[in-house]
Design a protein around this motif. Structure first.
Motif, PDB file in Angstrom:
ATOM      1  N   HIS A 121      25.529  52.959 -38.350  1.00 17.18           N
ATOM      2  CA  HIS A 121      24.802  52.534 -37.371  1.00 17.18           C
ATOM      3  C   HIS A 121      25.747  51.169 -36.898  1.00 17.18           C
ATOM      4  O   HIS A 121      26.552  50.666 -37.501  1.00 17.18           O
ATOM      5  CB  HIS A 121      23.467  52.037 -37.735  1.00 17.18           C
ATOM      6  N   LEU A 122      25.173  50.565 -35.702  1.00 14.90           N
ATOM      7  CA  LEU A 122      25.814  49.316 -35.010  1.00 14.90           C
ATOM      8  C   LEU A 122      24.962  48.182 -35.168  1.00 14.90           C
ATOM      9  O   LEU A 122      23.868  48.319 -34.506  1.00 14.90           O
ATOM     10  CB  LEU A 122      26.078  49.725 -33.694  1.00 14.90           C
ATOM     11  N   ALA A 123      25.517  47.180 -35.908  1.00 19.71           N
ATOM     12  CA  ALA A 123      24.659  46.019 -36.210  1.00 19.71           C
ATOM     13  C   ALA A 123      24.719  45.100 -34.827  1.00 19.71           C
ATOM     14  O   ALA A 123      25.631  45.436 -34.093  1.00 19.71           O
ATOM     15  CB  ALA A 123      25.006  45.029 -37.346  1.00 19.71           C
ATOM     16  N   ALA A 124      23.895  44.420 -34.632  1.00 21.80           N
ATOM     17  CA  ALA A 124      23.956  43.407 -33.422  1.00 21.80           C
ATOM     18  C   ALA A 124      25.255  42.486 -33.259  1.00 21.80           C
ATOM     19  O   ALA A 124      25.722  42.402 -32.404  1.00 21.80           O
ATOM     20  CB  ALA A 124      22.694  42.225 -33.330  1.00 21.80           C
ATOM     21  N   LYS A 125      25.801  42.105 -34.421  1.00 27.44           N
ATOM     22  CA  LYS A 125      26.986  41.183 -34.376  1.00 27.44           C
ATOM     23  C   LYS A 125      27.926  42.184 -34.297  1.00 27.44           C
ATOM     24  O   LYS A 125      28.979  41.593 -33.492  1.00 27.44           O
ATOM     25  CB  LYS A 125      26.964  40.335 -35.716  1.00 27.44           C
TER      26      LYS A 125
END
Length: 288
Positions: A151-155
């Motif tokens: 998954h891709l974190a916001a930061k």
């Protein structure tokens, strides 16, 4: 960098703007000389020869791992998954001994609070300004690191957008590359799972026979939509659209061409892996 800044500053003090220009130029010569001395002393130039192509390869190598380290640290700490992903990159590139230590050093440098992702990516862009396929591959590798835990974190997304911006890649195309990689990630997972099942079902002799006669094809449950997404297309794409997208992506990720433009040969396996995913998706669509 510091030589240019200090040279311009001292030059301005003694000769106003004319002195600043002269100081900036002399500082540039100093920075260039310092870099050459560093390269001769070791660093990535220790295992890349000193001609222009190999200097670009060394820059690609060091920039790639340092930015990967910076992205891995973006959430405050480097997770075990990101460490494993970096090690997997090094394994895929068959890095051992001093080469692996250099990659680890660059990765750790990117984790430092003093690391400037803007300066690193801008220097990279300057060196590869007319080699758009390499700029895109560089971004794809960073996306792969950020997406290593699924998954891709916001930061992480924020940093990837920053990398894309400094590479000169527009926001629309960045979204296209990101979406295509997410599809490629799922596609690879599914194919790996299927291939693992095939191997476990086959006896030694049967497996040798299958290897001699044909290459196993992806499972039927790989949908047309998934394969289209790997090629950056959506439902309703014509055969002409599919063939055009396939040829374009294969040309962009052709390992030999990328190496001739400055991709380190150590990283050829990464380009091969991407080409194989594109080829596999195209084979699925040909059978529909």
């Amino acid at each position: 960098m510091w030589g240019k800044l200090l040279g311009a500053g001292f030059g301005f003090l003694f000769g106003k703007w004319l002195g600043a220009i002269l100081g900036f130029y002399l500082g540039h010569l100093f920075d260039k000389s310092l870099k050459q001395d560093f390269d001769k002393a070791g660093g990535f130039q220790g295992f890349f020869n000193g001609d222009d192509l190999n200097e670009r390869q060394a820059l690609f190598f060091s920039s790639c791992f340092s930015v990967m380290g910076h992205i891995a640290k973006s959430n405050g700490r480097v997770s075990e998954i990101h460490i494993q992903a970096a090690s997997a990159f090094m394994d895929e590139m068959r890095l051992h001994g001093d080469e692996r230590k250099e990659a680890q050093s660059a990765f750790n440098a990117g984790k430092s609070a003093e690391f400037s992702i803007k300066e690193s990516v801008s220097d990279f862009k300057e060196a590869f300004a007319r080699r758009y396929d390499l700029l895109q591959l560089f971004l794809e590798i960073q996306i792969q690191m950020a997406f290593s835990d699924g998954h891709l974190a916001a930061k992480e997304l924020e940093l990837l957008k920053l990398v894309s911006k400094h590479l000169g890649i527009g926001e629309k195309h960045f979204r296209f590359i990101l979406k295509r990689y997410q599809a490629e990630f799922k596609f690879r997972q599914q194919r790996a799972h299927w291939q693992s099942q095939q191997q476990s079902r086959s006896s030694g002799n049967e497996r040798q026979y299958q290897h001699r006669t044909h290459t196993p094809q992806p499972p039927s449950e790989v949908s047309e939509a998934q394969a289209l997404a790997v090629l950056g297309l959506e439902q309703g794409a014509s055969d002409k659209d599919i063939k055009r997208a396939y040829r374009k992506l294969m040309a962009q990720h052709h390992p030999d061409k990328l190496v001739s433009q400055g991709l380190p040969e150590h990283m050829m396996e990464i380009a091969k892996g991407k080409s194989q995913s594109i080829q596999a998706a195209y084979e699925v669509l040909k059978k529909k």
